[in-house]
Design an enzyme around this catalytic site. Structure first.
Site, PDB file in Angstrom:
ATOM      1  CB  SER A 198      43.653  37.644  44.482  1.00  0.00           C
ATOM      2  OG  SER A 198      42.576  36.730  44.478  1.00  0.00           O
ATOM      3  CG  HIS A 221      46.081  35.043  41.551  1.00  0.00           C
ATOM      4  ND1 HIS A 221      47.108  34.249  41.090  1.00  0.00           N
ATOM      5  CD2 HIS A 221      45.368  34.274  42.415  1.00  0.00           C
ATOM      6  CE1 HIS A 221      47.027  33.053  41.638  1.00  0.00           C
ATOM      7  NE2 HIS A 221      45.974  33.040  42.451  1.00  0.00           N
ATOM      8  CG  ASP A 266      42.422  32.678  43.837  1.00  0.00           C
ATOM      9  OD1 ASP A 266      43.387  31.942  43.603  1.00  0.00           O
ATOM     10  OD2 ASP A 266      42.506  33.718  44.507  1.00  0.00           O
ATOM     11  CG  MET A 293      38.155  28.657  44.856  1.00  0.00           C
ATOM     12  SD  MET A 293      37.739  29.427  46.439  1.00  0.00           S
ATOM     13  CE  MET A 293      39.159  30.505  46.665  1.00  0.00           C
ATOM     14  CG  HIS A 333      45.430  29.348  41.872  1.00  0.00           C
ATOM     15  ND1 HIS A 333      45.427  29.799  43.183  1.00  0.00           N
ATOM     16  CD2 HIS A 333      45.838  28.056  41.933  1.00  0.00           C
ATOM     17  CE1 HIS A 333      45.804  28.829  43.983  1.00  0.00           C
ATOM     18  NE2 HIS A 333      46.057  27.757  43.246  1.00  0.00           N
ATOM     19  CG  MET A 384      42.928  26.778  44.231  1.00  0.00           C
ATOM     20  SD  MET A 384      42.726  27.824  45.700  1.00  0.00           S
ATOM     21  CE  MET A 384      42.045  29.289  44.939  1.00  0.00           C
ATOM     22  CG  MET A 414      48.630  27.500  47.536  1.00  0.00           C
ATOM     23  SD  MET A 414      47.848  28.999  46.896  1.00  0.00           S
ATOM     24  CE  MET A 414      46.668  29.383  48.197  1.00  0.00           C
ATOM     25  CG  ASP A 431      47.418  33.195  46.452  1.00  0.00           C
ATOM     26  OD1 ASP A 431      47.036  34.083  47.230  1.00  0.00           O
ATOM     27  OD2 ASP A 431      46.648  32.569  45.702  1.00  0.00           O
ATOM     28  N   GLY A 486      47.841  35.700  52.489  1.00  0.00           N
ATOM     29  CA  GLY A 486      48.249  36.550  53.600  1.00  0.00           C
ATOM     30  C   GLY A 486      49.306  37.583  53.241  1.00  0.00           C
TER      31      GLY A 486
END
Length: 233
Positions: free
Chosen positions: A20, A45, A47, A49, A78, A80, A149, A187, A189
């Site tokens: 990511s 990946h 992200d 936002m 992705h 979000m 998630m 996705d 941790g």
């Protein structure tokens, strides 16, 4: 645009690793992506936002377009975002390989997913840790990827939630019932310690941010995650 691979055509026993870029050094993003590619990353990946669906802001279509012209890796975007309908066309035009929409966002999700597929992209659905997996059922015969998630979305560097393996396993059961080649991506941790738990629960694709781009040796970091994942299959 580079096409996202199909899980049924992947080598048996291999787990896909998707670094990511949220955790990458943005002043040296091109170099970091190149290092990840050379280290064997399967795709990137991205992200997105919007500051509403999650409190943070991240990247826009310009970032995806720049990466599409630079890297030989598919981009799993992705979303979000609160209103994914506003984002689909710009990211398709920018060169996204797949778009993953949150089941908790606004709009007619089935119609939006059909729109993504009509443009020749793979499409996915993501669920938060507290979302019942049964909500995926209406879309199971349409999607190419389910993103679980394993943290609450919006921030990088969080710890893998202990409740995640049960949710991953339940999603794997849904995919098995469809009989379709659907990626089960996790996705949040993910690192060399938690990759094993995710894969044992049924994941076949792992998103890793800080555990790859936050390390001084990206090649070793990615290799360690892959080894942990593939010894757990």
């Amino acid at each position: 645009m580079i096409t996202l691979p199909v899980p049924a055509k992947y080598p048996a026993g291999k787990t896909a690793i998707a670094p990511s870029i949220l955790s990458a050094d943005l002043l040296n993003l091109g170099e970091k992506i190149k290092q990840a590619q050379e280290a064997g990353a399967d795709w990137l990946h991205i992200d997105i936002m919007d500051g509403h669906f999650v409190p943070n802001l991240s990247f826009g279509p310009a970032t995806v377009k720049a990466i599409d012209g630079f890297a030989g890796l598919a981009q799993d975007v992705h979303l979000m975002v609160e209103n994914p309908a506003d984002f689909i066309e710009p990211f398709i035009k920018a060169g996204a390989s797949s778009l993953t929409l949150h089941i908790e966002s606004k709009g007619d999700l089935k119609k939006l997913l059909e729109d993504v597929k009509a443009h020749g992209l793979k499409c996915g659905v993501s669920i938060k840790p507290d979302t019942p997996v049964k909500e995926l059922m209406p879309f199971a015969d349409l999607i190419d990827l389910i993103l679980v998630m394993s943290v609450y979305p919006g921030f990088g560097g969080q710890k893998f939630l202990p409740s995640s393996p049960a949710q991953i396993s339940a999603v794997r059961d849904i995919i098995t019932q469809t009989g379709r080649p659907v990626w089960l991506e996790v996705d949040g941790g993910i690192n060399a310690e938690t990759a094993s738990a995710a894969v044992k629960a049924g994941a076949d694709a792992l998103v890793a941010g800080n555990a790859v781009f936050g390390q001084s040796d990206i090649k070793k970091a990615l290799s360690d995650i892959r080894a942990a994942a593939e010894t757990s299959i």
